[in-house]
Design an enzyme around this catalytic site. Structure first.
Site, PDB file in Angstrom:
ATOM      1  N   ASP A 307      46.061  11.341  85.623  1.00 34.45           N
ATOM      2  CA  ASP A 307      44.992  12.251  86.035  1.00 34.45           C
ATOM      3  C   ASP A 307      45.560  13.179  87.109  1.00 34.45           C
ATOM      4  O   ASP A 307      45.886  12.725  88.214  1.00 34.45           O
ATOM      5  CB  ASP A 307      43.822  11.416  86.586  1.00 34.45           C
ATOM      6  CG  ASP A 307      42.646  12.284  86.989  1.00 34.45           C
ATOM      7  OD1 ASP A 307      42.807  13.516  87.113  1.00 34.45           O
ATOM      8  OD2 ASP A 307      41.555  11.718  87.182  1.00 34.45           O
ATOM      9  N   CYS A 378      42.886  29.652  80.573  1.00 36.37           N
ATOM     10  CA  CYS A 378      42.564  30.565  79.467  1.00 36.37           C
ATOM     11  C   CYS A 378      41.111  31.015  79.637  1.00 36.37           C
ATOM     12  O   CYS A 378      40.276  30.810  78.771  1.00 36.37           O
ATOM     13  CB  CYS A 378      42.804  29.919  78.113  1.00 36.37           C
ATOM     14  SG  CYS A 378      42.044  28.317  77.859  1.00 36.37           S
TER      15      CYS A 378
HETATM   16  C1  LIG Z   1      43.974  24.245  78.815  1.00 35.16           C
HETATM   17  S1  LIG Z   1      44.230  22.698  78.094  1.00 35.16           S
HETATM   18  C2  LIG Z   1      45.966  22.635  77.995  1.00 35.16           C
HETATM   19  C3  LIG Z   1      46.542  23.396  76.872  1.00 35.16           C
HETATM   20  C4  LIG Z   1      48.016  23.181  76.713  1.00 35.16           C
HETATM   21  N1  LIG Z   1      48.760  23.401  77.916  1.00 35.16           N
HETATM   22  C5  LIG Z   1      48.495  24.111  75.622  1.00 35.16           C
HETATM   23  O1  LIG Z   1      49.143  25.113  75.910  1.00 35.16           O
HETATM   24  O2  LIG Z   1      48.193  23.843  74.456  1.00 35.16           O
HETATM   25  C6  LIG Z   1      43.889  21.611  79.399  1.00 35.16           C
HETATM   26  C7  LIG Z   1      44.394  20.192  79.261  1.00 35.16           C
HETATM   27  O3  LIG Z   1      44.042  19.531  80.477  1.00 35.16           O
HETATM   28  C8  LIG Z   1      43.854  18.185  80.185  1.00 35.16           C
HETATM   29  N2  LIG Z   1      43.124  17.618  81.321  1.00 35.16           N
HETATM   30  C9  LIG Z   1      41.803  17.706  81.602  1.00 35.16           C
HETATM   31  N3  LIG Z   1      41.537  17.085  82.766  1.00 35.16           N
HETATM   32  C10 LIG Z   1      42.725  16.616  83.238  1.00 35.16           C
HETATM   33  C11 LIG Z   1      43.097  15.886  84.393  1.00 35.16           C
HETATM   34  N4  LIG Z   1      42.196  15.535  85.302  1.00 35.16           N
HETATM   35  N5  LIG Z   1      44.393  15.541  84.546  1.00 35.16           N
HETATM   36  C12 LIG Z   1      45.308  15.888  83.611  1.00 35.16           C
HETATM   37  N6  LIG Z   1      45.007  16.580  82.495  1.00 35.16           N
HETATM   38  C13 LIG Z   1      43.732  16.949  82.308  1.00 35.16           C
HETATM   39  C14 LIG Z   1      43.132  18.183  78.859  1.00 35.16           C
HETATM   40  O4  LIG Z   1      43.321  16.949  78.193  1.00 35.16           O
HETATM   41  C15 LIG Z   1      43.796  19.360  78.148  1.00 35.16           C
HETATM   42  O5  LIG Z   1      44.838  18.913  77.340  1.00 35.16           O
END
Ligand SMILES: C[S@@+](CC[C@H](N)C(=O)[O-])C[C@H]1O[C@@H](n2cnc3c(N)ncnc32)[C@H](O)[C@@H]1O
Length: 440
Positions: A307, A378
């Site tokens: 996390d 995004c």
């Molecule tokens: C914008 S997306 C990432 C897209 C990815 N980087 C791509 O280019 O395809 C955000 C990501 O943050 C992750 N996420 C959400 N909350 C999070 C947290 N507290 N710690 C780590 N990852 C987290 C989600 O699982 C998701 O995969």
């Protein structure tokens, strides 16, 4: 799905029925339109042109849903309330063809819709469908209706964004209602000779502006080409590509990638030859990232489930580059994921902001003195972009925005030097990114 739902196999050759099943799973199961569509098309035996029609009906109906509902409301004596969702979605599919798909004559659109969705809506609803679609075809309430397909709070947000960047607000609203072009992003280690490979694969490509390695696909079957199967390039919006390119891809840096998801950006970070540690809270997504990078023949990616809003399991100040693609509303990608406009509400934004502030604080702790933090989302909202970065800059004086002299990125930078993209600029999605240097 209801009792009357038809299975994908029994409806596999009926484009309107398949589109209806996809819309039902987007609406009732919370699945993303792209994932639901990919799954349905894979499971069906539907042929080339009909595949295109299913895609058009799903994305078009989702994109224009607000308008379609307003027009349908006028054609229904008792309004839309109380209609079973499969009936309402079937009506939307019919209305979309009547109002916005000029190539299908009205009588054919009505007859084919009723015929193909009959099994899903049930025989006792066929009369209603027929009467409403015929009335709609007569009334044509769309004539002269130039309203936006976005809810009012989003119309305001898009208009505010246009005002911030001094660009044409109504044109930006229209652009968010259009279909996004297909962009691909080529790995730096495959750039030499790439255009010959594309020609051999019968792909017609145009470079979009100056974003390195990004092309718009004009014609050809990208997903069937060896370029895609070898992962020399992947389908990726130009703005998403710009963000990862702006981080600066080189093999001499130790990289931490936070919120890596399924690895669309990890691929490019790893292709630079740098050792990359990719973190996400979602283990399945990270497995996807690992598979993508392995499929590309790369070995420099480590994955760690964690996390990122909590203390991370790495030594402080131990990375040269921390690339953080924070979770956000995704509003900047709503041309590609049209369901987003119906799912998000304004109250999501302060919640996202609070999470993003916690994530950027953890990200900042991981950067060595002199190192770089690239924060991206995004989305185009102030809360998810500039306000998160301002929070860090206010509370941690060792951080500075890093001026960028890369020629290609200049048209995308705002007055502060942050990257802010939008569809009126080379057809890319609306992303925000800041490049921050640890000056401690
Ligand atoms: C914008 S997306 C990432 C897209 C990815 N980087 C791509 O280019 O395809 C955000 C990501 O943050 C992750 N996420 C959400 N909350 C999070 C947290 N507290 N710690 C780590 N990852 C987290 C989600 O699982 C998701 O995969």
């Amino acid at each position: 799905m209801t009792k009357r739902s038809a299975s994908a196999s029994s409806t596999s050759k009926l484009p309107r029925c398949l589109a209806l099943l996809v819309l039902q799973s987007v609406q009732n199961e919370g699945v993303g339109s792209q994932a639901a569509l990919d799954r349905a098309l894979r499971a069906s035996k539907i042929s080339g042109p009909n595949r295109g029609l299913v895609t058009e009906l799903v994305y078009g109906t989702l994109r224009h849903r607000r308008r379609l509902d307003r027009w349908l409301e006028q054609a229904l004596d008792r309004g839309l309330r109380g209609l079973p969702s499969e009936v309402l979605n079937a009506l939307r599919i019919g209305a979309y063809q009547l109002a916005l798909l000029e190539r299908i004559p009205d009588h054919a659109a009505i007859a084919a819709t009723i015929d193909e969705v009959r099994k899903v809506v049930g025989p006792n609803k066929v009369g209603l469908l027929n009467a409403v679609l015929r009335r709609l075809a007569r009334q044509r309430p769309w004539t002269g209706d130039a309203s936006s397909g976005l809810p009012p709070w989003l119309v305001k947000r898009v208009s505010d964004y246009a005002a911030t960047l001094s660009i044409d607000g109504p044109a930006l609203l229209r652009a968010f209602d259009e279909r996004a072009p297909q962009h691909i992003h080529v790995r730096t280690d495959h750039q030499i000779g790439f255009e010959d490979r594309a020609a051999a694969a019968e792909l017609t490509l145009h470079s979009i502006g100056q974003i390195p390695g990004v092309y718009r696909v004009e014609s050809g079957h990208f997903f069937e080409s060896e370029i895609f199967t070898s992962r020399a390039a992947i389908a990726q919006d130009g703005a998403s590509a710009a963000v990862v390119r702006w981080a600066g891809l080189n093999s001499d840096q130790k990289v931490l990638e936070l919120c890596a998801g399924r690895g669309a950006k990890s691929l490019f970070l790893a292709a630079s030859g740098a050792p990359v540690t990719a973190v996400d809270v979602d283990e399945r997504r990270l497995q996807g990232a690992q598979r993508l990078v392995e499929r590309a023949g790369l070995t420099t990616l480590d994955t760690v489930v964690a996390d990122a809003a909590e203390p991370l399991p790495f030594a402080a100040a131990s990375f040269d580059l921390v690339f953080c693609d924070a979770p956000c509303s995704g509003l900047g990608t709503m041309r590609r994921r049209p369901e987003i406009r119906h799912r998000r509400i304004a109250a999501d934004l302060p919640y996202n902001h609070a999470l993003q502030v916690r994530i950027i604080e953890q990200a900042a702790k991981m950067v060595r003195p002199g190192g770089l933090l690239l924060y991206a989302v995004c989305s185009f909202t102030e809360e998810e972009g500039p306000m998160v970065v301002e929070h860090l800059l206010r509370n941690a004086p060792q951080w500075r925005r890093e001026p960028s002299d890369a020629h290609w990125v200049q048209p995308f930078l705002d007055q502060r030097g942050d990257l802010r993209t939008h569809p009126l600029q080379q057809g890319v999605d609306a992303f925000y990114a800041a490049r921050l240097r640890h000056c401690g």
